[in-house]
Design a protein around this motif. Sequence first.
Motif, mmCIF file in Angstrom:
data_model
loop_
_atom_site.group_PDB
_atom_site.id
_atom_site.type_symbol
_atom_site.label_atom_id
_atom_site.label_comp_id
_atom_site.label_asym_id
_atom_site.label_seq_id
_atom_site.Cartn_x
_atom_site.Cartn_y
_atom_site.Cartn_z
ATOM 1 N N ARG A 29 0.919 -1.201 0.057
ATOM 2 C CA ARG A 29 -0.146 0.080 0.110
ATOM 3 C C ARG A 29 0.718 1.347 0.031
ATOM 4 N NH1 ARG A 29 -3.585 1.824 5.205
ATOM 5 N NH2 ARG A 29 -3.577 4.082 4.802
ATOM 6 N N CYS A 85 4.122 -1.721 -5.736
ATOM 7 C CA CYS A 85 3.612 -0.877 -4.867
ATOM 8 C C CYS A 85 2.574 -0.128 -5.446
ATOM 9 C CB CYS A 85 4.736 0.252 -4.564
ATOM 10 S SG CYS A 85 6.115 -0.329 -3.508
ATOM 11 N N ASP A 131 0.397 5.548 0.447
ATOM 12 C CA ASP A 131 -0.461 6.618 0.886
ATOM 13 C C ASP A 131 0.232 7.875 0.130
ATOM 14 O OD1 ASP A 131 -2.368 5.048 2.346
ATOM 15 O OD2 ASP A 131 -1.441 5.628 4.351
ATOM 16 N N VAL A 172 4.121 7.610 0.647
ATOM 17 C CA VAL A 172 4.460 6.836 1.862
ATOM 18 C C VAL A 172 4.153 5.416 1.540
ATOM 19 C CG1 VAL A 172 4.621 6.576 4.295
ATOM 20 C CG2 VAL A 172 4.404 8.947 3.310
ATOM 21 N N ARG A 197 3.407 2.030 3.108
ATOM 22 C CA ARG A 197 2.992 1.486 4.373
ATOM 23 C C ARG A 197 3.457 0.096 4.414
ATOM 24 N NH1 ARG A 197 2.274 5.700 7.457
ATOM 25 N NH2 ARG A 197 0.750 7.136 6.395
ATOM 26 N N GLN A 198 3.808 -0.440 3.730
ATOM 27 C CA GLN A 198 4.151 -2.027 3.457
ATOM 28 C C GLN A 198 5.287 -2.328 2.816
ATOM 29 O OE1 GLN A 198 0.531 -3.534 2.024
ATOM 30 N NE2 GLN A 198 -0.440 -3.892 4.069
ATOM 31 N N ASN A 234 -3.853 -7.564 3.149
ATOM 32 C CA ASN A 234 -4.818 -6.951 2.591
ATOM 33 C C ASN A 234 -6.039 -7.622 2.605
ATOM 34 O OD1 ASN A 234 -3.141 -4.818 2.249
ATOM 35 N ND2 ASN A 234 -2.374 -5.425 0.268
ATOM 36 N N ASP A 287 -8.963 1.961 4.793
ATOM 37 C CA ASP A 287 -8.771 0.870 5.763
ATOM 38 C C ASP A 287 -10.236 0.999 6.624
ATOM 39 O OD1 ASP A 287 -6.421 0.034 5.287
ATOM 40 O OD2 ASP A 287 -5.463 1.144 6.782
#
Length: 210
Positions: free
Chosen positions: A23, A62, A25, A45, A47-48, A107, A162
């Motif tokens: 993910r 990504c 952001d 950013v 996240r994972q 996810n 989320d």
Amino acid sequence: DFRYVSLENRYFDLITGTPPYFRVDFHTTTTTDTTAAARFVKKAVIRQGGMPTSKQSAPARCEFRGGIEAYCQAAARFLRPTTTTTTTTTTTSSSSSKFVVCENWLNHSRVLAAAKKYGLQIIKRVEVIGRQDKDTLFAVYVMQKQSNGGTNRNNNNNNNKDEDDTQVEQQQEQHNDDPVIQRITVRDLNGQWTKEYESKVLATMGIPPG
């Protein structure tokens, strides 16, 4: 970019996809400068996972162009619509078109939420476990359009959001019949292919056991 493509009245019986697993952001800003784009990205950013060093691999790993939500939205637009048969006493709906997608197990709740949002029913899920002492690594989901669901074919911006896992699970149970769930473990505790993996996967692909 499948998020914005227009295929007019073309529909498909099978759509497959493997969204990027990690993910991203995006932090955006707006500007009043009419000579520039109204919105642009200030920061992305991850996240994972980490930032790939290759321009070719980055979009594959990504979610720079959307994740499972964008894939479900596109599939709902282009899967062949359900057919409805009406008699004097009953009305039944059926669909043979399928959307098959592979997603990172981290996810999973996002898959459930995206399927619900875009009118897709998860009818089967295959969970893949890398080794016997490990948790599920990823899953393959088989979906079809809900008889009363779906989404229009207009291009909409996709937002990744989320949701609480428990809440999403409850919503999914109300939205769909229970899917068929299968689990496959790839390797045993000694690092060898399991008999299950050899018979169900390798044999099907024509790969001889090691």
